[in-house]
Design an enzyme around this catalytic site. Structure first.
Site, PDB file in Angstrom:
ATOM      1  N   GLU A 163      -2.231  12.010  20.464  1.00  0.00           N
ATOM      2  CA  GLU A 163      -1.222  11.907  20.591  1.00  0.00           C
ATOM      3  C   GLU A 163      -0.705  10.379  21.496  1.00  0.00           C
ATOM      4  O   GLU A 163       0.239   9.592  21.257  1.00  0.00           O
ATOM      5  CB  GLU A 163      -0.234  12.775  20.960  1.00  0.00           C
ATOM      6  CG  GLU A 163      -0.139  13.986  19.729  1.00  0.00           C
ATOM      7  CD  GLU A 163      -1.223  14.738  19.726  1.00  0.00           C
ATOM      8  OE1 GLU A 163      -2.321  14.706  20.710  1.00  0.00           O
ATOM      9  OE2 GLU A 163      -1.360  15.551  18.830  1.00  0.00           O
ATOM     10  N   HIS A 173       4.309  25.784  18.251  1.00  0.00           N
ATOM     11  CA  HIS A 173       4.572  25.197  17.139  1.00  0.00           C
ATOM     12  C   HIS A 173       6.256  25.611  16.898  1.00  0.00           C
ATOM     13  O   HIS A 173       6.799  25.355  15.733  1.00  0.00           O
ATOM     14  CB  HIS A 173       3.886  25.914  15.873  1.00  0.00           C
ATOM     15  CG  HIS A 173       2.720  25.717  15.874  1.00  0.00           C
ATOM     16  ND1 HIS A 173       1.408  26.330  16.763  1.00  0.00           N
ATOM     17  CD2 HIS A 173       1.639  24.911  15.018  1.00  0.00           C
ATOM     18  CE1 HIS A 173       0.619  25.638  16.638  1.00  0.00           C
ATOM     19  NE2 HIS A 173       0.473  24.868  15.567  1.00  0.00           N
TER      20      HIS A 173
HETATM   21  C1  LIG Z   1      -2.463  18.228  20.908  1.00  0.00           C
HETATM   22  C2  LIG Z   1      -2.474  18.828  19.600  1.00  0.00           C
HETATM   23  N1  LIG Z   1      -2.292  17.933  18.661  1.00  0.00           N
HETATM   24  C3  LIG Z   1      -2.357  18.249  17.243  1.00  0.00           C
HETATM   25  C4  LIG Z   1      -2.602  19.306  16.963  1.00  0.00           C
HETATM   26  C5  LIG Z   1      -2.656  20.077  15.660  1.00  0.00           C
HETATM   27  N2  LIG Z   1      -3.738  20.455  15.416  1.00  0.00           N
HETATM   28  C6  LIG Z   1      -4.358  21.659  15.087  1.00  0.00           C
HETATM   29  S1  LIG Z   1      -6.089  21.709  14.861  1.00  0.00           S
HETATM   30  C7  LIG Z   1      -6.115  20.202  14.564  1.00  0.00           C
HETATM   31  C8  LIG Z   1      -7.351  19.584  14.044  1.00  0.00           C
HETATM   32  C9  LIG Z   1      -8.555  19.979  15.277  1.00  0.00           C
HETATM   33  O1  LIG Z   1      -9.554  19.651  14.441  1.00  0.00           O
HETATM   34  P1  LIG Z   1     -11.040  19.853  15.456  1.00  0.00           P
HETATM   35  O2  LIG Z   1     -11.008  19.356  16.845  1.00  0.00           O
HETATM   36  O3  LIG Z   1     -12.299  19.035  14.702  1.00  0.00           O
HETATM   37  O4  LIG Z   1     -11.160  21.273  15.479  1.00  0.00           O
HETATM   38  P2  LIG Z   1     -11.159  22.388  14.039  1.00  0.00           P
HETATM   39  O5  LIG Z   1     -10.043  22.606  13.748  1.00  0.00           O
HETATM   40  O6  LIG Z   1     -12.307  21.655  13.086  1.00  0.00           O
HETATM   41  O7  LIG Z   1     -12.112  23.489  14.558  1.00  0.00           O
HETATM   42  C10 LIG Z   1      -4.891  19.611  14.864  1.00  0.00           C
HETATM   43  C11 LIG Z   1      -4.721  18.152  14.502  1.00  0.00           C
HETATM   44  C12 LIG Z   1      -2.771  20.514  18.098  1.00  0.00           C
HETATM   45  N3  LIG Z   1      -3.096  21.839  17.990  1.00  0.00           N
HETATM   46  N4  LIG Z   1      -2.805  20.049  19.304  1.00  0.00           N
END
Ligand SMILES: Cc1ncc(C[n+]2csc(CCOP(=O)(O)OP(=O)(O)O)c2C)c(N)n1
Ligand SMILES: [Mg+2]
Lengths: 339, 388
Positions: free
Chosen positions: A60, A129
């Site tokens: 972000e 959330h």
């Molecule tokens: C600071 C923040 N930004 C956005 C999100 C929303 N979000 C939750 S999971 C995710 C993707 C995460 O991907 P990754 O790091 O590859 O982990 P995975 O879910 O594949 O295990 C996002 C964008 C969040 N939880 N926290």
């Protein structure tokens, strides 16, 4: 004129803005192919290309900082923050750069950035959330902060926000995304002003001020109160910074009583600002101290407890009863029990 | 975007390569010990690290994989039936989590994201505790100090810094335990993860960065976060790294043991990129058909971590039918226990709203609670039960 959902109305506004101004670019996590986790940008990347609707890498601060650079270069970035609780990594860029660059450069650099933030609770989500972080931003000079409550406003205000040369935080009441209403797409971006409040229902006994997700609840409360012969004037602030004090003040001069409700915690919230602002402006017209009905001063709770935390119709009416000095939670049980 | 979900690594402008090649997030071959057909390959550096893993130990790893997959399937079903609000499936990532999780000592400390339920299982987290947050019954599932695992982090990447700080504390205390940060490919973009690497390198902190590259961050392919294999980043921070086949439980065990040994002996941080695949949706709220193609799933299904270990065991004669059946029954029993723990979980009382906001009770919050009690009294309720 057509009937559409709140969410679709935002989509339509974004589409129109992309159509009308080649400098408008959308940025955010998962907003392209997926259309955003709430599908607000659904189809926009397909129609406008991945150079206009960008899936951003997952950061972000990075999104907001690059939006600043794009704005420097003459673009109008529209940033989607996936959920309210994920805006904080971008907080530094918003507060130290987005909000202050126009002032710092004595007007030379404009930051016409729109930050879309799905906010508020009531959707049964885990932590981060369901937050209502609007007061952090209303406290920051240089930012405009708005929150629509109807599909028509969602449509008109997103266009106004994008067209605005100031940075605008546009808080979307996510639990109302599916609410339907009439949207007239021919309405221009001139009126009502992005900063104007709206009288939702007229009344004479109490002024009930709110915004975003609780406008519907406040309207329902006014309807329920009318059965008891209480006349509530509901005001939808629409703009949280600046606040349209003219509209609120005119109402309070009429009713003599002010109740403010929001999901955000009480301390340092919009309710405090309104209570102070109105008290300063028309103290002599107040029949009772302003009453706040808000979320508690606690971190957002687990979803099984959120219905206790969030002001609902009954809690709002209890606040109205306090303002009217009718039997209420502080005086003890009403003879007839709860409504 | 190419069809395998990766953003092309060497986009050109006017004939010039913008980024030096080879630039693809999957360009480097990961370390593996057991191939997708179950064939064990010798590896000069890593064989000694798993020399003690005999047939019985391999079977224990297999049992872990079966059980955690079963837990995951049951939790997904519980969500579909409305018993959980949400669930983040780990399907496909069992080997990465079990291989690394079983390498840890009880006094090591884990900081994970929301998807590491198999790591939590290794730490001894109770079945009900795995579900509390996802049922919406509590803000966290367990006391971190009872299992030496922090409660899962939802803010992407934040825990990498926490692990690093914890590791700095380990050093200051003169202990030889290790902090482990688990995060995803998407998280590698966050400032927090990159800052954690700088701090860990500067202080030579005993921390292991365990990145599960499951190829997706919700709908975003790993190629959007990284133009080169993620493991290549760490050396730029002064941290040794290894890219491991995350669907090979033995290889994951080996590289994690190596990293832990380095940290314990004062060698500082290590970065592991476990190459795996998220076979399911991001969470039960997600619909991956909107952004990825079925053939990608087929490709990875052929590299399934559980099928691979089963094939390997079978080749050793260690997977007779009665044994496989017994493991399956045990997994079913765990699933039944999980379901029961979920359904019988007590509802939180509204009074919990006001607890633990501060270390000591304070007057202004007590005032709000008192007022809410009086409000509930209008309905003939108390905050120990609540009106609805
Ligand atoms: C600071 C923040 N930004 C956005 C999100 C929303 N979000 C939750 S999971 C995710 C993707 C995460 O991907 P990754 O790091 O590859 O982990 P995975 O879910 O594949 O295990 C996002 C964008 C969040 N939880 N926290
Ligand atoms: Mg991922």
């Amino acid at each position: 004129m057509s009937v559409t959902t709140f969410g679709r109305a935002i989509t339509a506004g974004l589409r129109r803005a992309l159509d009308e101004d080649p400098k408008v670019v959308l940025m955010g996590e998962d907003i392209g192919q997926l259309g955003g986790v709430f599908r607000i940008t659904d189809g926009l990347q397909k129609d406008f290309g991945s150079h206009r609707v960008l899936d951003s890498p997952l950061a972000e601060a990075g999104i907001m900082g690059t939006a600043v650079g794009l704005a420097y270069r003459g673009y109008r970035p529209v940033v989607e923050i996936q959920f309210d609780g994920f805006i904080y990594p971008a907080f530094d860029q918003i507060v130290c750069q987005v909000a202050k660059l126009h002032y710092r450069t004595q007007g030379a650099v404009r930051m016409p950035i729109t930050v879309r933030v799905p906010f508020g609770g009531g959707i049964g989500s885990p932590e981060h959330h369901s937050e209502s972080p609007e007061a952090y931003f209303t406290h920051t000079s240089g930012l405009r902060v708005v929150s629509p409550s109807t599909p028509q406003d969602a449509y008109t205000m997103i266009r106004q926000a994008i067209a605005c040369d100031d940075p605008v935080l546009y808080f979307e009441p996510k639990r109302r995304y599916h609410v339907k209403g009439e949207v007239d797409e021919s309405v221009g971006t001139g009126t009502p002003d992005l900063g104007a409040a709206r009288v939702v229902t007229e009344g004479t006994d109490v002024t009930l001020v709110t915004y975003g997700p609780l406008v519907t609840t406040a309207r329902d409360a006014a309807l329920a109160a009318s059965d008891d012969g209480i006349s509530i004037e509901v005001i939808d602030l629409r703009s949280l910074a600046p606040i349209d004090y003219g509209t609120v003040e005119a109402s309070v001069r009429k009713t003599g009583r002010l109740v403010i409700t929001h999901e955000a915690a009480q301390s340092g919230g919009l309710g405090a600002e309104l209570a102070a602002g109105i008290t300063e402006r028309c103290f002599e017209h107040l029949e009772h101290a302003p009453v706040r009905v808000t979320g508690f001063d606690i971190p957002y709770p687990c979803s099984k407890l959120e219905s206790h935390h969030l002001p609902d119709l009954d809690r709002i009416l209890d606040g109205v009863d306090r303002a009217l000095r009718r039997p209420n939670s502080l005086t003890g049980a009403t003879p007839g029990g709860a409504r | 975007m190419s069809s395998d979900g990766a953003v092309s690594g060497s986009r050109t402008t006017a004939g010039a390569t913008v980024f030096p090649g080879p630039a693809h997030p999957d360009a480097d071959v990961p370390v593996h010990l057991v191939d997708p057909d179950g064939v064990r390959h010798p590896h000069a550096s890593y064989d000694p690290l798993v020399a003690d893993v005999d047939g019985a130990a391999l079977q224990r790893l297999y049992e872990d994989l079966v059980v955690v997959r079963r837990i995951d399937a049951e939790a997904t079903a519980l969500q579909r039936q409305g018993e959980l609000a949400l669930w983040p499936p780990l399907l496909g990532q069992e080997a990465a989590q079990i291989g690394s999780g079983r390498a840890l000592r009880p006094d090591d400390f884990v900081f994970s994201s929301y998807r590491e339920n198999a790591v939590a299982y290794c730490r001894g987290v109770g079945l009900a505790d795995l579900l509390r947050v996802w049922r919406g019954s509590a803000s966290s599932g367990w006391d971190p100090y009872t299992v030496n695992m922090a409660t899962p982090q939802i803010i992407i990447g934040a825990q990498a810094l926490h692990a690093t700080g914890y590791a700095m504390g380990i050093t200051a205390d003169g202990a030889d335990s290790v902090a482990v940060a688990y995060f995803g490919d998407g998280a590698t973009t966050q400032g927090d993860v990159n800052e954690a690497m700088v701090f860990a390198a500067s202080y030579q902190a005993p921390v292991v960065f365990f990145c599960q590259n499951n190829h997706w961050a919700i709908s975003e392919p790993v190629g959007l976060q990284a133009r080169v294999p993620i493991a290549r980043r760490a050396p730029g921070f002064g941290i040794p790294s290894v890219r491991v086949d995350g669907n090979d439980v033995l290889a994951c065990l080996a590289v994690t043991r190596e990293a832990l040994a380095r940290a314990r002996s004062g060698g500082g941080p290590t970065y592991i990129e476990a190459v795996t695949y998220r076979m399911g949706p991001h969470t039960t709220a997600d619909d991956p058909t909107r952004y990825r193609e079925a053939h990608e799933l087929e490709h990875w299904a052929a590299r399934d971590p559980l099928a691979r270990l089963a094939a390997h065991l079978d080749s050793l004669g260690l997977l007779p039918a009665e044994y496989a059946d017994a493991v399956r029954s045990r997994a079913d029993a765990v699933a039944a226990e999980l379901r029961e723990a979920c359904i019988s979980m007590p509802e939180p009382a509204p009074s919990a709203l006001f607890e633990h906001v501060y270390s000591e009770p304070n007057s202004w919050l007590e005032r709000q609670q008192d007022h809410y009690e009086r409000y509930l009294a209008l309905f003939g309720a108390t905050s120990a039960e609540g009106p609805r």
